[in-house]
Design an enzyme around this catalytic site. Structure first.
Site, mmCIF file in Angstrom:
data_model
loop_
_atom_site.group_PDB
_atom_site.id
_atom_site.type_symbol
_atom_site.label_atom_id
_atom_site.label_comp_id
_atom_site.label_asym_id
_atom_site.label_seq_id
_atom_site.Cartn_x
_atom_site.Cartn_y
_atom_site.Cartn_z
ATOM 1 C CD GLN A 223 21.222 38.999 55.496
ATOM 2 O OE1 GLN A 223 20.287 38.338 55.920
ATOM 3 N NE2 GLN A 223 22.390 38.440 55.207
ATOM 4 N NE ARG A 373 27.070 33.243 62.554
ATOM 5 C CZ ARG A 373 27.201 34.003 63.634
ATOM 6 N NH1 ARG A 373 26.175 34.181 64.426
ATOM 7 N NH2 ARG A 373 28.329 34.579 63.922
ATOM 8 C CB CYS A 374 26.135 28.182 56.274
ATOM 9 S SG CYS A 374 25.130 27.378 55.028
ATOM 10 C CD GLU A 743 28.071 32.779 56.449
ATOM 11 O OE1 GLU A 743 28.867 32.418 55.563
ATOM 12 O OE2 GLU A 743 27.021 33.384 56.211
#
Lengths: 789, 160
Positions: A223, A373-374, A743
């Protein structure tokens, strides 16, 4: 926000532009890491430890090497010759690439086999003989803190215990004083278990070292390709890999969710193998390896206390957390924030006094601490505050919606200084909650609940009114390994008025090829269809810190707008030259400059682009392009209110999520279609830990559900029909007024679900239940309370 | 390792090759034929990313040996376009935003192909059960379900 400013043909901000990237994916023409094939490429597979904590007495590679087609077996001792057996983590800790004497968690890498194909490599893995001397593993941070616990990291000089760090923020004494004098205090121990992002594509790479050029190219599931390039240069500089000779390519990525930020040992071994053998080496992990060894998320034991007065006004918040980090701190947080953005824990409420502290411990579990995902531990913070607010409501006998309304930071209080040091940019929390209540029919549901209770039926309504903190981040406070957390856009306009734009971020499904094109279309008037967006190749893209923590729109999206403004500045000069007027006489409207008071005299961006290469003013450089590195002045603070309705079967404990309404506010919306898709996905990744997911270890540190048969991801059947809507409160400091969204739902959904289940059982005296809330847990509670049917 | 000669109809083209007896169909497609649209997402037949059609039935190609496909026909995502036109499912996944990272998409489309063949006019509930052997981590399934509904409507019209 009113309707889009641009026409559908231009497709700027606010249009439901269909995704450009779909064309290849729906045809099976996506190019993911495992799809990369190079001439002479070898395959790597990894020998992993069956024990959570053991001495390695010996490793015998003879039988493996004797298998035809095996090129090498790499052990820690081999890497040690190059001083590559340890590597730094992003959090300034150290992590083994391959062990030389001790394994620290089950499924840790022990050796790597390089062979002609993946079948031979798998055979050779079985043939490597490793003799272990198992030791009693420490798999619980509470055991790790006991005085007689073994010191797990004796490699760290002077280390006599298992504490990694202590972190605190806020005012300890002032908070204690408020708690002592408060009318009402509630306290709950809340555990957020260890979970795994489990993107459907696992991690892997193809490392290709060209001995003639001395150049290393690595296709990898990352990423953050630029950060990886710099890390590789720092880690392997001493063996001759220098940054200009390293090219990281993140091709298409099959989901990231934070799990593809860290540097895993497998990448490093594959790179080392390619350099030593001089051939390309592919490593792609299995799902089981991915679940068992790659970075986990959460694993926070939180003691949460809230003080209030009798009328329900919240006065102080205090949270003490014990965090299990596994055997090394390999989290992916900004350097100055070991606990990430956990200090957003005062949430959407005007709580004047707060204190939070955290102790992080080493255990014999895999390292990690990624986000799932946060944005850096925001889920943990939001769960703590949103659960404890419901506990307070229950104690005071108040409606949880009404108690939230009473304590919300009000719209006229922004920018708002939180007790733990953040400046919230903008928000309208009452509006979002009101809309959620209207959509779901809150008052009717409460009446229905009363009737059902009277009949002995179990129904619950749960609210979560969260505030997030995303878009890391301002350079004065935010860096990773010293690299400031800006992000970038480079845009070049071609002579025919089409464009290519490159970014320092990397989409993993977010749709950047479409949304970034829309931003540039909005600001330049060039149709989004004619703007090619590229990311992920460090040889071509400008430097950036990558995509995670909802940072792409807040940072690189802003960089796109700023780069477009620079292009427009030059375009204005060219237009003035073409129209033979002064720059000040020109006015911009989407796609063209026109002469003030004489709109028929105009030059389109396409006219201007052509002139930039064919007829540019004397003394001006040819071309029309710009690069911008955007340093955000503040974080952005998306928010929302979610309401969940559950029905519980008294016979089985099965929870049916009957309805779920999600109101999100992420500021101005780039593409409503993509936004809704992001929210659907995020809600499902909020449902997952709330009801299904947990990585479970036994006392010896054996993982009990390290594969997809036992670790349950929600399917289409478990996933409810999400109902979504938005309010729009623009971000005041972002050039487009946008905040980032993907998110929010992962963060906001779990407490809404947990609150709904507890609400269904509250009349039985249930105050808290830890997630995942499974039918078995519910049934146990019902049985204990004498309420099981 | 014993070798076997297999002849398989792949997307309408006959392929004859010698393979190891243990070679999985998914590896045969991806590595022997360089057809990388079929993906690998797990090692327990749980995720469905590798779904292809074998004699018209959806199978998880990570759990099929290549030799088991001998003499049969296999259809993959690469065979879904016909005469340069997208299959209605491919179109609908794009139109309804039924994909994000795209990794589960080929498997979803192949599974939905057989599903709609058996049940051309499904309810939402039936679609959800129909794709319950395929995992998606990005979309929350909402738009995948819509895409399959949309494709079903298109295909019904084509028939009519």
């Amino acid at each position: 926000m009113n309707g889009p400013k641009t026409s559908p043909e231009v497709g700027g901000i606010g249009h439901r532009v269909k995704r450009k990237e779909d064309a290849r994916f729906i045809r099976g023409q996506g190019k993911y890491t495992d799809d990369v094939v190079l001439p002479g490429m070898l395959h790597m597979d990894i020998v992993r430890s069956p024990y959570a904590y053991a001495k390695i007495k010996s490793i015998n590679t003879d039988a493996a090497m004797a298998i035809p087609g095996v090129h090498a077996v790499i052990t820690g001792d081999v890497l040690k010759q190059y001083n590559l057996h340890w590597m730094p983590t992003l959090m300034s800790d150290t992590q083994m690439v391959l062990p030389t004497d001790t394994v620290m968690y089950q499924s840790q890498e022990v050796a790597a086999v390089i062979a002609d194909d993946r079948y031979i490599a798998a055979d050779a893995v079985e043939a490597v003989e490793v003799e272990y001397e198992p030791m009693q593993a420490v798999v619980d941070p509470f055991k790790a803190m006991e005085p007689d616990a073994p010191v797990l990291r004796p490699d760290k000089e002077g280390k006599t215990d298992n504490l990694i760090w202590h972190w605190e923020t806020g005012e300890r004494e002032a908070t204690e004083k408020v708690f002592q004098n408060a009318d009402v205090v509630v306290k709950e121990n809340i555990y957020l278990p260890r979970i795994h992002v489990a993107s459907i594509e696992t991690c892997g790479c193809v490392a290709s070292f060209d001995p003639a050029e001395g150049k290393l190219t690595v296709w990898m599931t990352t990423q953050a390709p630029h950060a990886i390039r710099t890390v590789v240069a720092l880690v392997a500089g001493h063996v001759g890999l220098s940054e200009e000779k390293i090219r990281i390519i993140a091709p298409d990525i099959g989901g990231g969710f934070g799990g593809k930020v860290p540097v895993y040992p497998g990448y490093v071994i594959a790179i080392a193998a390619s350099v030593v053998i001089g051939k390309p080496v592919k490593w792609v992990e299995d799902r089981s390896e991915n679940l068992q060894a790659d970075s986990f998320a959460r694993d926070y034991h939180m003691g949460v206390e809230l003080a209030a007065n009798n009328s329900g006004k919240m006065e102080a918040l205090r949270i003490k957390t014990i965090a299990d980090y596994g055997y090394t701190d390999a989290a992916a947080n900004p350097s100055k924030y070991p606990a990430g953005m956990f200090s957003i824990c005062t949430g959407s409420y005007d709580i004047k006094t707060a204190f939070t502290e955290m102790d992080a411990y080493y255990t014999n579990k895999p390292p990690g601490g990624v986000a799932y995902r946060c944005s850096f531990r925001v889920t943990e913070a939001v769960h703590a505050i949103e659960r404890i607010v419901d506990v307070l409501a229950q104690k005071l006998g108040r409606d949880p919606a009404e108690l939230r309304m009473q304590n919300f930071i009000q719209p006229d209080e922004f920018p708002y200084q939180s007790a733990l040091g953040w400046e919230y940019d903008s928000g309208d929390y009452p509006r979002a909650l009101k809309l959620a209540m209207e959509k779901i029919g809150y008052d009717d549901l409460r009446r229905e609940q009363v009737e059902k209770r009277a009949r002995g039926e179990l129904m619950g309504i749960g609210i979560s009114s969260f505030t997030e903190i995303v878009g890391a981040g301002p350079s004065k406070d935010f860096d990773i390994l010293g690299i400031k957390m800006f992000d970038s856009c480079e845009v070049r306009i071609h002579p025919t008025g089409k464009a290519i734009a490159r970014f320092g971020t990397k989409s993993q499904g977010q749709g950047h090829e479409t949304t970034y094109a829309q931003i540039l279309a909005e600001e330049l008037g060039i149709p989004a269809a004619h703007i090619q967006v590229e990311e992920g190749d460090t040889d071509t893209a400008p430097y950036g810190l990558g995509t995670y923590a909802s940072r792409s729109t807040p940072t690189a999206g802003a960089a796109a707008a700023k780069a477009a403004y620079k292009v427009r500045d030059k375009a204005r000069k060219i237009a003035a030259h073409l129209l033979e007027v002064s720059e000040e006489d020109l006015e911009w409207e989407v796609g063209k400059f026109y002469v003030k008071g004489s709109p028929e005299q105009s030059k389109t961006i396409q006219d201007i682009a052509f002139a930039a290469y064919t007829n540019h003013p004397e003394g001006m450089e040819a071309g029309l392009e710009a690069t911008h590195y955007y340093d955000p002045p503040n974080m952005t603070f998306p928010f929302g209110s979610y309401i969940c309705v559950v029905d519980i079967d008294r016979k089985t404990g099965v929870i049916n999520v009957r309805r779920f309404v999600a109101i999100d506010d992420c500021g101005n919306i780039i593409n409503p279609m993509i936004l809704e898709g992001q929210i659907h996905g995020g809600l499902t990744q909020g449902l997952a830990p709330a009801m299904y997911e947990e990585l479970i270890y036994d006392e010896q540190g054996n993982i009990l559900n390290g594969n997809f048969m036992d670790y349950l991801l929600p399917t289409a059947v478990e996933t409810p029909k999400w109902e979504t809507d938005q309010t729009v409160t623009p971000c005041p400091h972002h050039p487009l007024g946008a905040k980032g969204v993907a998110e929010s739902p992962t963060v906001g959904a779990p407490p809404a679900i947990a609150n709904a289940v507890v609400d269904a059982l509250s009349h039985l005296g249930v105050v808290n239940m830890d997630i995942p809330i499974t039918p078995f847990k519910v049934w146990q509670v019902l049985k204990e309370k004498g309420a099981a049917a | 390792m014993s070798k076997h000669t297999v002849t398989i109809d792949i997307n309408g083209t006959t392929v004859t090759k010698e393979v190891d007896s243990r070679m999985l169909l998914v590896h045969f497609l991806r590595e022997e034929l360089q057809m990388t649209g079929t993906h690998i997402g797990c090692d327990t037949s749980s995720c469905g990313a590798c779904t292809v059609l074998m004699d018209g039935r959806s199978v998880k190609s990570c759990t099929v040996y290549t030799v088991q496909a001998n003499g049969r026909s296999v259809k993959t995502i690469e065979g879904m376009e016909s005469g340069g036109a997208l299959h209605p499912l491919q179109e609908s996944f794009h139109e309804e935003h039924g994909l994000q990272c795209g990794f589960c998409t080929p498997g979803m489309i192949m599974r939905a192909t057989e599903f709609l063949e058996k049940n051309p006019n499904p309810s939402e509930e039936e679609i959800r059960w129909g794709i319950s052997g395929n995992l998606c981590r990005c979309t929350g399934y909402v738009n995948i379900v819509k895409a399959i509904q949309n494709a079903a409507e298109k295909m019904q019209k084509e028939v009519a």
